[in-house]
Design an enzyme around this catalytic site. Structure first.
Site, PDB file in Angstrom:
ATOM      1  N   ASP A  47       0.842  -1.198   0.000  1.00 38.29           N
ATOM      2  CA  ASP A  47       0.000   0.000   0.000  1.00 38.29           C
ATOM      3  C   ASP A  47       0.872   1.241   0.000  1.00 38.29           C
ATOM      4  O   ASP A  47       1.644   1.472   0.935  1.00 38.29           O
ATOM      5  CB  ASP A  47      -0.912   0.005   1.224  1.00 38.29           C
ATOM      6  CG  ASP A  47      -1.853   1.194   1.215  1.00 38.29           C
ATOM      7  OD1 ASP A  47      -2.889   1.105   0.533  1.00 38.29           O
ATOM      8  OD2 ASP A  47      -1.547   2.212   1.877  1.00 38.29           O
ATOM      9  N   TYR A  56       2.740   9.855  -0.446  1.00 37.85           N
ATOM     10  CA  TYR A  56       3.826   9.297   0.370  1.00 37.85           C
ATOM     11  C   TYR A  56       5.206   9.603  -0.185  1.00 37.85           C
ATOM     12  O   TYR A  56       6.194   9.505   0.542  1.00 37.85           O
ATOM     13  CB  TYR A  56       3.684   7.770   0.496  1.00 37.85           C
ATOM     14  CG  TYR A  56       2.446   7.285   1.191  1.00 37.85           C
ATOM     15  CD1 TYR A  56       1.539   8.157   1.800  1.00 37.85           C
ATOM     16  CD2 TYR A  56       2.153   5.925   1.225  1.00 37.85           C
ATOM     17  CE1 TYR A  56       0.395   7.689   2.420  1.00 37.85           C
ATOM     18  CE2 TYR A  56       1.006   5.447   1.851  1.00 37.85           C
ATOM     19  CZ  TYR A  56       0.133   6.329   2.436  1.00 37.85           C
ATOM     20  OH  TYR A  56      -0.994   5.862   3.047  1.00 37.85           O
ATOM     21  N   LYS A  65      -2.788   5.854  -4.383  1.00 43.86           N
ATOM     22  CA  LYS A  65      -3.910   6.761  -4.126  1.00 43.86           C
ATOM     23  C   LYS A  65      -3.681   8.105  -4.812  1.00 43.86           C
ATOM     24  O   LYS A  65      -2.536   8.532  -5.005  1.00 43.86           O
ATOM     25  CB  LYS A  65      -4.064   6.994  -2.613  1.00 43.86           C
ATOM     26  CG  LYS A  65      -4.094   5.711  -1.791  1.00 43.86           C
ATOM     27  CD  LYS A  65      -4.155   5.983  -0.299  1.00 43.86           C
ATOM     28  CE  LYS A  65      -3.930   4.716   0.504  1.00 43.86           C
ATOM     29  NZ  LYS A  65      -2.491   4.350   0.579  1.00 43.86           N
ATOM     30  N   HIS A  72      -7.729   9.414  -2.045  1.00 46.55           N
ATOM     31  CA  HIS A  72      -7.065   9.418  -0.733  1.00 46.55           C
ATOM     32  C   HIS A  72      -7.944  10.006   0.369  1.00 46.55           C
ATOM     33  O   HIS A  72      -8.008   9.466   1.475  1.00 46.55           O
ATOM     34  CB  HIS A  72      -5.746  10.194  -0.829  1.00 46.55           C
ATOM     35  CG  HIS A  72      -4.737   9.783   0.190  1.00 46.55           C
ATOM     36  ND1 HIS A  72      -3.386   9.719  -0.071  1.00 46.55           N
ATOM     37  CD2 HIS A  72      -4.867   9.386   1.478  1.00 46.55           C
ATOM     38  CE1 HIS A  72      -2.737   9.311   1.010  1.00 46.55           C
ATOM     39  NE2 HIS A  72      -3.619   9.125   1.962  1.00 46.55           N
TER      40      HIS A  72
END
Length: 292
Positions: free
Chosen positions: A56, A61, A86, A119
């Site tokens: 994930d 990120y 996402k 997200h």
């Protein structure tokens, strides 16, 4: 035993649950939030070599390049790895969603994404009356990406029932996943029940409340009883609720510990005791975009 009736309880990391479109999702994944650079690359490669098959990540990120490189370095075939990423809040317009997906594919260096998520929902606090239309526009782009085959499954993250209903009102495709914060003390039962009633698979981010649960006496007692750690009790509790946990770690020994949750079962009474916890870690979200 308290086991979610629609989800056969798994016996290993490679076991899967099936989304409503037939795509199989490994029942426990590796979260990569705040794993950066070589640390992220190492974590992904090590996890896959340990038997993990579910990763994930997210555009936000900043580690999609390393996640992709970690997959290649692991030696595990791409088709055996379930990759989630996402689309971030800065890419809400239809064309921006398509561009975000293409950028994620480029950074990961893969030909398709297994699961793409919104997200965070657009909410009334930030967007006023435009919020529902923004969520629907994003979802329309997701549906087109799904139809084009760039993604094998589509879903959302941090959506509460009223955000989901905004999408469902006009959706051609029902979301397949809602990834939300879940851990003892924060089950989000209303959202879980809503999703499971719509055959939307629930995934748990921060499944151990960033390890704030380790001092909780109920979890400590169960851990002692089963010869486990409080973290393992958390993950087992989520699995028995039919929820996919996504624990984040960069340490190989912790990955192995998190994976060792398939050979014991909590009783109905024990599940209820964990369900009833109110303060085993509190909410972890720094900014909760779903409040309105």
């Amino acid at each position: 035993m308290h086991i979610h009736p629609a989800r056969k309880q798994p016996s290993s990391l490679q076991d899967t649950w099936t989304l409503h479109n037939g795509v199989a999702v490994p029942v426990l994944g590796l979260g990569t939030y705040k794993s950066l650079g070589d640390s992220a690359l190492y974590a992904v490669s090590e996890a896959l070599q340990l038997g993990y098959r579910h990763l994930d990540t997210a555009a936000y990120y900043g580690n999609e390049v390393e996640v992709g490189e970690g997959i290649r370095r692991s030696g595990v075939p791409r088709e055996d790895v379930f990759v989630t990423t996402k689309v971030w809040n800065t890419h809400r317009a239809y064309g921006q969603v398509l561009a975000s997906c293409d950028e994620s594919l480029r950074k990961l260096q893969i030909d398709y994404i297994d699961l793409l998520l919104i997200h965070w929902p657009a909410n009334a606090l930030s967007y006023g009356d435009r919020a529902p239309d923004l969520n629907r526009d994003m979802w329309r782009a997701f549906e087109d990406l799904y139809a084009d085959g760039k993604v094998r499954a589509i879903g959302v993250s941090n959506f509460l029932p009223h955000h989901l209903q905004q999408i469902l009102d006009t959706a051609r495709v029902v979301p397949m996943v809602d990834q939300i914060e879940i851990h003892p003390g924060w089950l989000q039962k209303e959202t879980v029940d809503f999703c499971q009633g719509q055959n939307i698979l629930v995934e748990a981010w921060s499944p151990m409340a960033r390890q704030a649960v380790t001092d909780n006496p109920v979890l400590q007692e169960l851990a002692s009883q089963y010869g486990r750690t409080p973290a393992q009790i958390c993950l087992r509790w989520e699995l028995q609720h039919g929820i996919v946990p996504l624990p984040k770690t960069t340490r190989r020994e912790r990955m192995a510990e998190n994976a060792d949750v398939f050979d014991f079962t909590l009783t109905d009474e024990e599940m209820a005791a964990v369900d009833a916890l109110k303060d085993a870690g509190g909410k972890c979200a720094v900014v909760d975009e779903t409040e309105t």
